[in-house]
Enzyme design. Structure first.
Site, PDB file in Angstrom:
ATOM      1  N   GLU A  73      42.169  44.895  42.752  1.00 48.07           N
ATOM      2  CA  GLU A  73      42.224  44.611  44.198  1.00 48.07           C
ATOM      3  C   GLU A  73      42.985  43.304  44.331  1.00 48.07           C
ATOM      4  O   GLU A  73      42.476  42.246  43.959  1.00 48.07           O
ATOM      5  CB  GLU A  73      40.821  44.450  44.796  1.00 48.07           C
ATOM      6  CG  GLU A  73      39.946  45.672  44.731  1.00 48.07           C
ATOM      7  CD  GLU A  73      40.420  46.818  45.598  1.00 48.07           C
ATOM      8  OE1 GLU A  73      41.397  46.630  46.370  1.00 48.07           O
ATOM      9  OE2 GLU A  73      39.830  47.903  45.500  1.00 48.07           O
ATOM     10  N   GLY A  89      41.820  39.490  42.732  1.00 44.58           N
ATOM     11  CA  GLY A  89      42.440  38.169  42.733  1.00 44.58           C
ATOM     12  C   GLY A  89      43.912  38.272  43.038  1.00 44.58           C
ATOM     13  O   GLY A  89      44.354  39.181  43.754  1.00 44.58           O
ATOM     14  N   CYS A 115      41.928  38.915  51.584  1.00 40.61           N
ATOM     15  CA  CYS A 115      43.072  39.772  51.223  1.00 40.61           C
ATOM     16  C   CYS A 115      43.417  40.726  52.355  1.00 40.61           C
ATOM     17  O   CYS A 115      44.528  41.225  52.421  1.00 40.61           O
ATOM     18  CB  CYS A 115      42.798  40.512  49.925  1.00 40.61           C
ATOM     19  SG  CYS A 115      41.176  41.255  49.867  1.00 40.61           S
ATOM     20  N   GLU A 140      51.822  35.963  50.639  1.00 41.23           N
ATOM     21  CA  GLU A 140      50.419  35.826  51.033  1.00 41.23           C
ATOM     22  C   GLU A 140      50.086  34.327  51.087  1.00 41.23           C
ATOM     23  O   GLU A 140      50.211  33.625  50.088  1.00 41.23           O
ATOM     24  CB  GLU A 140      49.516  36.521  50.015  1.00 41.23           C
ATOM     25  CG  GLU A 140      48.055  36.421  50.391  1.00 41.23           C
ATOM     26  CD  GLU A 140      47.133  37.222  49.469  1.00 41.23           C
ATOM     27  OE1 GLU A 140      47.233  37.058  48.246  1.00 41.23           O
ATOM     28  OE2 GLU A 140      46.315  37.988  50.005  1.00 41.23           O
ATOM     29  N   LYS A 165      32.223  37.780  35.515  1.00 38.28           N
ATOM     30  CA  LYS A 165      32.724  36.401  35.512  1.00 38.28           C
ATOM     31  C   LYS A 165      33.012  35.962  36.940  1.00 38.28           C
ATOM     32  O   LYS A 165      33.945  36.455  37.573  1.00 38.28           O
ATOM     33  CB  LYS A 165      34.020  36.292  34.702  1.00 38.28           C
ATOM     34  CG  LYS A 165      34.381  34.832  34.440  1.00 38.28           C
ATOM     35  CD  LYS A 165      35.854  34.638  34.141  1.00 38.28           C
ATOM     36  CE  LYS A 165      36.683  34.334  35.355  1.00 38.28           C
ATOM     37  NZ  LYS A 165      36.347  33.096  36.087  1.00 38.28           N
TER      38      LYS A 165
HETATM   39  P1  NDP Z   1      43.364  34.110  40.462  1.00 35.79           P
HETATM   40  O1  NDP Z   1      43.966  35.472  40.494  1.00 35.79           O
HETATM   41  O2  NDP Z   1      43.838  33.137  39.485  1.00 35.79           O
HETATM   42  O3  NDP Z   1      41.762  34.209  40.222  1.00 35.79           O
HETATM   43  C1  NDP Z   1      40.968  35.365  40.380  1.00 35.79           C
HETATM   44  C2  NDP Z   1      39.995  35.508  39.210  1.00 35.79           C
HETATM   45  O4  NDP Z   1      40.728  35.777  38.010  1.00 35.79           O
HETATM   46  C3  NDP Z   1      39.179  34.251  38.924  1.00 35.79           C
HETATM   47  O5  NDP Z   1      37.881  34.594  38.511  1.00 35.79           O
HETATM   48  C4  NDP Z   1      39.961  33.623  37.790  1.00 35.79           C
HETATM   49  O6  NDP Z   1      39.208  32.738  36.996  1.00 35.79           O
HETATM   50  C5  NDP Z   1      40.362  34.850  37.007  1.00 35.79           C
HETATM   51  N1  NDP Z   1      41.462  34.625  36.060  1.00 35.79           N
HETATM   52  C6  NDP Z   1      42.434  33.678  36.088  1.00 35.79           C
HETATM   53  N2  NDP Z   1      43.245  33.785  35.020  1.00 35.79           N
HETATM   54  C7  NDP Z   1      42.782  34.825  34.287  1.00 35.79           C
HETATM   55  C8  NDP Z   1      43.179  35.423  33.067  1.00 35.79           C
HETATM   56  N3  NDP Z   1      44.222  34.987  32.364  1.00 35.79           N
HETATM   57  N4  NDP Z   1      42.488  36.471  32.610  1.00 35.79           N
HETATM   58  C9  NDP Z   1      41.437  36.965  33.291  1.00 35.79           C
HETATM   59  N5  NDP Z   1      40.991  36.422  34.448  1.00 35.79           N
HETATM   60  C10 NDP Z   1      41.655  35.371  34.951  1.00 35.79           C
HETATM   61  O7  NDP Z   1      43.436  33.541  41.925  1.00 35.79           O
HETATM   62  P2  NDP Z   1      43.544  31.992  42.362  1.00 35.79           P
HETATM   63  O8  NDP Z   1      42.185  31.473  42.425  1.00 35.79           O
HETATM   64  O9  NDP Z   1      44.485  31.238  41.471  1.00 35.79           O
HETATM   65  O10 NDP Z   1      44.202  32.120  43.795  1.00 35.79           O
HETATM   66  C11 NDP Z   1      45.613  32.092  43.930  1.00 35.79           C
HETATM   67  C12 NDP Z   1      46.077  33.013  45.031  1.00 35.79           C
HETATM   68  O11 NDP Z   1      45.697  34.364  44.693  1.00 35.79           O
HETATM   69  C13 NDP Z   1      45.459  32.806  46.393  1.00 35.79           C
HETATM   70  O12 NDP Z   1      46.081  31.788  47.097  1.00 35.79           O
HETATM   71  C14 NDP Z   1      45.646  34.170  47.022  1.00 35.79           C
HETATM   72  O13 NDP Z   1      46.947  34.288  47.506  1.00 35.79           O
HETATM   73  C15 NDP Z   1      45.434  35.102  45.859  1.00 35.79           C
HETATM   74  N6  NDP Z   1      44.053  35.621  45.802  1.00 35.79           N
HETATM   75  C16 NDP Z   1      43.790  36.854  46.289  1.00 35.79           C
HETATM   76  C17 NDP Z   1      42.509  37.329  46.306  1.00 35.79           C
HETATM   77  C18 NDP Z   1      42.182  38.654  46.846  1.00 35.79           C
HETATM   78  O14 NDP Z   1      41.077  38.858  47.329  1.00 35.79           O
HETATM   79  N7  NDP Z   1      43.063  39.612  46.760  1.00 35.79           N
HETATM   80  C19 NDP Z   1      41.376  36.541  45.805  1.00 35.79           C
HETATM   81  C20 NDP Z   1      41.768  35.245  45.258  1.00 35.79           C
HETATM   82  C21 NDP Z   1      43.057  34.835  45.269  1.00 35.79           C
HETATM   83  P3  NDP Z   1      39.103  31.163  37.307  1.00 35.79           P
HETATM   84  O15 NDP Z   1      39.547  30.936  38.702  1.00 35.79           O
HETATM   85  O16 NDP Z   1      37.689  30.865  37.089  1.00 35.79           O
HETATM   86  O17 NDP Z   1      39.991  30.520  36.291  1.00 35.79           O
END
Ligand code: NDP
Length: 452
Positions: free
Chosen positions: A228, A206, A262, A355, A153
């Site tokens: 991660e 995420g 990250c 972060e 996904k």
């Molecule tokens: P999220 O953790 O929401 O998104 C990461 C992934 O998880 C996306 O594909 C998202 O889908 C998916 N996701 C969201 N909700 C669910 C759920 N209930 N069950 C399963 N999968 C889910 O990150 P955000 O985009 O909201 O970013 C917010 C903050 O997170 C950033 O500002 C940063 O601080 C941090 N972040 C850290 C990352 C890293 O590399 N460690 C990467 C991204 C974010 P979708 O977005 O399509 O709804």
């Protein structure tokens, strides 16, 4: 329901993508479960050959994938080419794994005891928007090499390169259902990955909050999980370092990918005796970062991913923020945010503890080695970090003392496909990449054969 995909550098809609609903996600998982039986039976050399062919097809499309990523994610073209090349390299690296997945023969009485590394079944890979291509590759390549099938996904904001990668996999000859890209919402498709019993492992990258939610959901079925998550990494600069090199590279250690990384070294810690000198070297380095149209070869930083992310990042730089200096951004449309250095900052400042995931860095002085380690470890996170010193003994002492999964000395390197990557503390669980990643996509089976 279709969703618009927006170019963050122009705010123009570049594509419309159909969102998969829960029934569609279930159908993809069912197809992947059916494909698993035949994929696991493919002879190891043939599975390796198919992955090498996939790597070759990606290689033939590096420029196309890179241009698509620039459009969808606003990554600089230089970075995007590296990212597409990384998918090729990760596939090629793990294409050697199927023929090397040896078990053990363990001495026992009365017979022979052997272990096998068995694939798990369907693996769900949930990818964030910050590095759509590499993070997809780090999950799917070792999972497929181990004999699993994959449902992937992409993030809602950045689905385009993942969709193309799915098509390239079929072009390379991977059978239907072996790798299925399922665009859609996390709350719909991601949830089905967590809840559907045929998915036996989730690889999630995420935010820490969603990662915790994924882990809680996986506990219900004792589903394997690799996480991660976020970071708040320290870049520790000692007085005995090559200060000019430390200051010249510090902006790139945090502002790469507009800080949406990250591993961003978003806390610079500087030994007090050289603090002023370091700041005077850092200022021109920050102002020299080329923030411009990401399609240009000269671009070093592009925009943030979305208006929402822009607002989140801006909340860390209110009008009364202690801005030491800032870089420049282009005028006009796009989610541009100037590289920003905050100093002096208190240890409990939100900008120091949370972060930010944008081009904002704090600078804090420290008294000595012990103080540097204390400040570096004063964080819920532990993903990455850098240590600048000419003293080898100190470099190793500090590297061992900082609670973090990936440290670099006199550089800001974090990720190589041949070395393990992952976080301590709330930065994650498990490791990706490196020689052992395939093991995380298998279960060990022990078989005793009586010789009586
Ligand atoms: P999220 O953790 O929401 O998104 C990461 C992934 O998880 C996306 O594909 C998202 O889908 C998916 N996701 C969201 N909700 C669910 C759920 N209930 N069950 C399963 N999968 C889910 O990150 P955000 O985009 O909201 O970013 C917010 C903050 O997170 C950033 O500002 C940063 O601080 C941090 N972040 C850290 C990352 C890293 O590399 N460690 C990467 C991204 C974010 P979708 O977005 O399509 O709804």
């Amino acid at each position: 329901m279709p969703t618009d995909v927006v170019n963050p550098a122009t705010e123009e809609v570049v594509a419309t993508v159909e969102q998969t609903d829960a029934a569609g996600a279930d159908a993809a998982i069912t197809q992947a479960a059916a494909a698993f039986e035949s994929w696991r039976a493919v002879a190891p050399a043939d599975r390796g050959r198919l992955l090498r062919r996939f790597a070759d097809v990606v290689d033939e499309h590096i420029e196309e994938l890179a241009q698509l990523e620039v459009q969808n994610s606003g990554h600089t073209i230089g970075n995007a080419r590296w990212e597409a090349g990384n998918v090729r390299d990760v596939l090629a690296y793990y294409s050697a794994a199927p023929e090397r997945m040896s078990g053990r023969q363990i001495p026992v009485a009365g017979g022979i005891d052997v272990t096998f590394k068995e694939p798990l079944g369907v693996v769900g890979v949930i990818v964030p928007w910050n590095f759509p291509l590499p993070i997809a590759g780090w999950g799917l390549a070792p999972a497929l090499a181990a004999g699993n099938t994959v449902v992937l996904k992409p993030a809602e904001l950045t689905p385009l390169t993942a969709i193309r990668l799915g098509a390239l996999a079929r072009e390379a000859g991977l059978p239907d259902g072996v790798l299925t890209v399922v665009p859609g919402k996390g709350s719909v498709v991601g949830e089905r990955f967590i809840q559907h019993p045929a998915v036996r492992k989730i690889v999630f990258t995420g935010s820490t909050a969603v990662g915790q939610h994924v882990m809680r959901g996986c506990a219900e079925q004792v589903k394997r999980v690799t996480l991660e998550l976020g970071g708040k990494s320290a870049n520790i600069v000692f007085a005995d370092s090559d200060l000019a090199a430390a200051a010249a590279t510090a902006p790139y250690g945090v502002f790469d990918n507009a800080g949406q990384d990250c591993c961003a070294r978003s806390r610079i810690l500087v030994e007090r005796s050289v603090y002023d000198e370091f700041m005077s070297l850092l200022e021109p380095a920050v102002q020299g970062v080329r923030v411009e149209d990401p399609r240009l070869d000269s671009a070093e930083m592009g925009p943030l991913i979305s208006r929402g992310q822009w607002e989140t990042v801006a909340s860390y730089v209110p009008d009364d923020a202690p801005v030491a200096f800032r870089g420049k951004v282009p005028e006009g449309p796009g989610f541009w945010f100037a590289p920003t250095v905050l100093a002096p900052v208190a240890e409990d400042d939100r900008a120091v503890r949370e972060e930010i995931f944008g081009p904002v860095v704090t600078v804090q002085p420290f008294a000595d080695e012990g103080d540097a380690i204390r400040i570096a470890n004063d964080s819920d996170y532990g993903l990455s970090g850098s240590i600048w010193t000419q003293n080898l003994g100190r470099a190793l002492r500090v590297a061992r003392a900082v609670d973090s999964g990936n440290l670099s000395v006199n550089s800001h390197s974090s990720v190589r496909y041949s070395t393990p990557f992952g976080g301590f503390k709330r930065s994650g669980l498990g490791r990706e990449l490196g020689p052992d990643a395939v093991d995380a996509f298998t279960d060990t089976k022990n078989v005793f054969i009586s010789t009586a």
